[in-house]
Design a protein around this motif. Sequence first.
Motif, PDB file in Angstrom:
ATOM      1  N   GLU A 291       5.358  14.878  -8.522  1.00  0.00           N
ATOM      2  CA  GLU A 291       6.459  15.502  -7.788  1.00  0.00           C
ATOM      3  C   GLU A 291       7.699  15.648  -8.663  1.00  0.00           C
ATOM      4  O   GLU A 291       8.413  16.646  -8.572  1.00  0.00           O
ATOM      5  N   HIS A 292       7.953  14.684  -9.521  1.00  0.00           N
ATOM      6  CA  HIS A 292       9.101  14.770 -10.425  1.00  0.00           C
ATOM      7  C   HIS A 292       8.922  15.936 -11.390  1.00  0.00           C
ATOM      8  O   HIS A 292       9.872  16.689 -11.655  1.00  0.00           O
TER       9      HIS A 292
ATOM     10  N   GLU B 142       0.832  -1.201   0.000  1.00  0.00           N
ATOM     11  CA  GLU B 142       0.000   0.000   0.000  1.00  0.00           C
ATOM     12  C   GLU B 142       0.870   1.255   0.000  1.00  0.00           C
ATOM     13  O   GLU B 142       0.586   2.220  -0.715  1.00  0.00           O
ATOM     14  N   SER B 143       1.942   1.243   0.786  1.00  0.00           N
ATOM     15  CA  SER B 143       2.861   2.381   0.820  1.00  0.00           C
ATOM     16  C   SER B 143       3.526   2.582  -0.534  1.00  0.00           C
ATOM     17  O   SER B 143       3.653   3.723  -1.004  1.00  0.00           O
ATOM     18  N   MET B 144       3.951   1.529  -1.153  1.00  0.00           N
ATOM     19  CA  MET B 144       4.582   1.619  -2.471  1.00  0.00           C
ATOM     20  C   MET B 144       3.601   2.178  -3.499  1.00  0.00           C
ATOM     21  O   MET B 144       3.963   2.993  -4.335  1.00  0.00           O
ATOM     22  N   SER B 145       2.367   1.756  -3.423  1.00  0.00           N
ATOM     23  CA  SER B 145       1.352   2.253  -4.342  1.00  0.00           C
ATOM     24  C   SER B 145       1.158   3.752  -4.159  1.00  0.00           C
ATOM     25  O   SER B 145       1.051   4.501  -5.141  1.00  0.00           O
ATOM     26  N   SER B 146       1.143   4.200  -2.924  1.00  0.00           N
ATOM     27  CA  SER B 146       0.990   5.625  -2.632  1.00  0.00           C
ATOM     28  C   SER B 146       2.166   6.420  -3.189  1.00  0.00           C
ATOM     29  O   SER B 146       1.987   7.483  -3.779  1.00  0.00           O
ATOM     30  N   ILE B 147       3.359   5.900  -3.029  1.00  0.00           N
ATOM     31  CA  ILE B 147       4.561   6.563  -3.546  1.00  0.00           C
ATOM     32  C   ILE B 147       4.509   6.636  -5.067  1.00  0.00           C
ATOM     33  O   ILE B 147       4.804   7.672  -5.663  1.00  0.00           O
ATOM     34  N   GLN B 148       4.119   5.543  -5.697  1.00  0.00           N
ATOM     35  CA  GLN B 148       4.045   5.521  -7.157  1.00  0.00           C
ATOM     36  C   GLN B 148       3.007   6.501  -7.680  1.00  0.00           C
ATOM     37  O   GLN B 148       3.180   7.093  -8.744  1.00  0.00           O
ATOM     38  N   ASP B 149       1.919   6.691  -6.940  1.00  0.00           N
ATOM     39  CA  ASP B 149       0.865   7.613  -7.358  1.00  0.00           C
ATOM     40  C   ASP B 149       1.347   9.062  -7.382  1.00  0.00           C
ATOM     41  O   ASP B 149       0.927   9.847  -8.230  1.00  0.00           O
ATOM     42  N   THR B 150       2.209   9.440  -6.452  1.00  0.00           N
ATOM     43  CA  THR B 150       2.644  10.836  -6.354  1.00  0.00           C
ATOM     44  C   THR B 150       3.971  11.116  -7.062  1.00  0.00           C
ATOM     45  O   THR B 150       4.310  12.275  -7.273  1.00  0.00           O
ATOM     46  N   TYR B 151       4.695  10.083  -7.435  1.00  0.00           N
ATOM     47  CA  TYR B 151       6.038  10.262  -7.993  1.00  0.00           C
ATOM     48  C   TYR B 151       6.043  11.137  -9.252  1.00  0.00           C
ATOM     49  O   TYR B 151       6.835  12.066  -9.363  1.00  0.00           O
TER      50      TYR B 151
END
Length: 102
Positions: free
Chosen positions: A51-52, A39-48
């Motif tokens: 933000e980039h 779930e944490s990885m999914s959240s990071i992938q959603d915002t990456y």
Amino acid sequence: MLAGTPQSQLVEGDKVKKVKGVTPEAMAKMECELARLQESMSSIQDTYGREHLQLTVVKGYLGKLLGNARIVRYLVKNRPSFLDEFQSIAEANSTLAQEEFV
């Protein structure tokens, strides 16, 4: 790998998996932790991506500001630490590690 795979994702999901040295309680804890990590990885992938893009725009804007001699003189005189940080951001090649491009 067997120990870390949830029972529902196994081909023979109706069979109880047995792993030496791992209790059913430890197995349940590992499965819960794995679910939280996914779930944490999914959240990071959603915002990456967003933000980039923001970092890329900021980098370009700082580069343009640092191209203005008046702004650089002001920063040297009043905010030298800001100047150092702005220069390091503007000179950064990428926010990604080089091995990610290969």
